[in-house]
Design an enzyme around this catalytic site. Sequence first.
Site, PDB file in Angstrom:
ATOM      1  CG  HIS A  22      -0.344   0.110   2.632  1.00  0.00           C
ATOM      2  ND1 HIS A  22       0.082   1.049   3.091  1.00  0.00           N
ATOM      3  CD2 HIS A  22      -0.271  -1.114   3.324  1.00  0.00           C
ATOM      4  CE1 HIS A  22       0.671   0.604   4.206  1.00  0.00           C
ATOM      5  NE2 HIS A  22       0.562  -0.749   4.432  1.00  0.00           N
ATOM      6  CG  ASP A  30       3.200   7.992 -23.761  1.00  0.00           C
ATOM      7  OD1 ASP A  30       4.692   7.909 -23.782  1.00  0.00           O
ATOM      8  OD2 ASP A  30       2.598   9.110 -23.727  1.00  0.00           O
ATOM      9  NE  ARG A 109       8.744  16.352 -20.935  1.00  0.00           N
ATOM     10  CZ  ARG A 109       9.723  16.941 -21.833  1.00  0.00           C
ATOM     11  NH1 ARG A 109       9.525  18.305 -22.089  1.00  0.00           N
ATOM     12  NH2 ARG A 109      10.629  16.104 -22.493  1.00  0.00           N
ATOM     13  CE1 TYR A 131       3.137  16.518 -22.527  1.00  0.00           C
ATOM     14  CE2 TYR A 131       1.567  17.166 -24.504  1.00  0.00           C
ATOM     15  CZ  TYR A 131       2.783  17.218 -23.755  1.00  0.00           C
ATOM     16  OH  TYR A 131       3.476  18.235 -24.238  1.00  0.00           O
ATOM     17  N   GLY A 132      -0.014  10.312 -22.610  1.00  0.00           N
ATOM     18  CA  GLY A 132      -0.993   9.112 -22.205  1.00  0.00           C
ATOM     19  C   GLY A 132      -0.248   8.527 -21.027  1.00  0.00           C
ATOM     20  CG  ASN A 133       3.029   9.042 -19.950  1.00  0.00           C
ATOM     21  OD1 ASN A 133       3.494   8.068 -20.692  1.00  0.00           O
ATOM     22  ND2 ASN A 133       3.375  10.270 -20.182  1.00  0.00           N
TER      23      ASN A 133
END
Length: 144
Positions: A22, A30, A109, A131-133
């Site tokens: 946890h 990406d 970023r 920016y698909g992270n």
Amino acid sequence: MLKGIHPALSPELLKTLAEMGHGDEIVLADTHFPAHSLHKNVIRADGISIDILLEAITPLFEFDAYVDAPLLMMKAVEGDSLDPNVETRYLNAIESAVGFTPNLTCLERFDFYTRAKQAYAVVVSGEIAKYGNIIIKKGVTPIL
């Protein structure tokens, strides 16, 4: 092959998810993400989009309930554009898999890169969206 396990989950990724405690975070990156220069624990998921990975991972994964937003994405750099459908696609995948969507916030970023360095692992996907992270923070798994 195991029954009930999504075929997008490799043995290495399943092992990593089980090892995480946890508060640990995992980055779903990406194809453009500098994973190997930021992290030593890089898992390849070539050809698999992040929404598919989210559908596979989130039923096995408790989100951290003790933070405001257990989901983090990268903001577009000033002057650059971001496809709003990417976030929608990811949240829809989570909703479809677990029936709700946790809170999400966006980081600049380089703040995202700093956070990624501290993650348990980085999964390089086949996602081609700019920016698909996304970073997911694991919560306490209830004992049944």
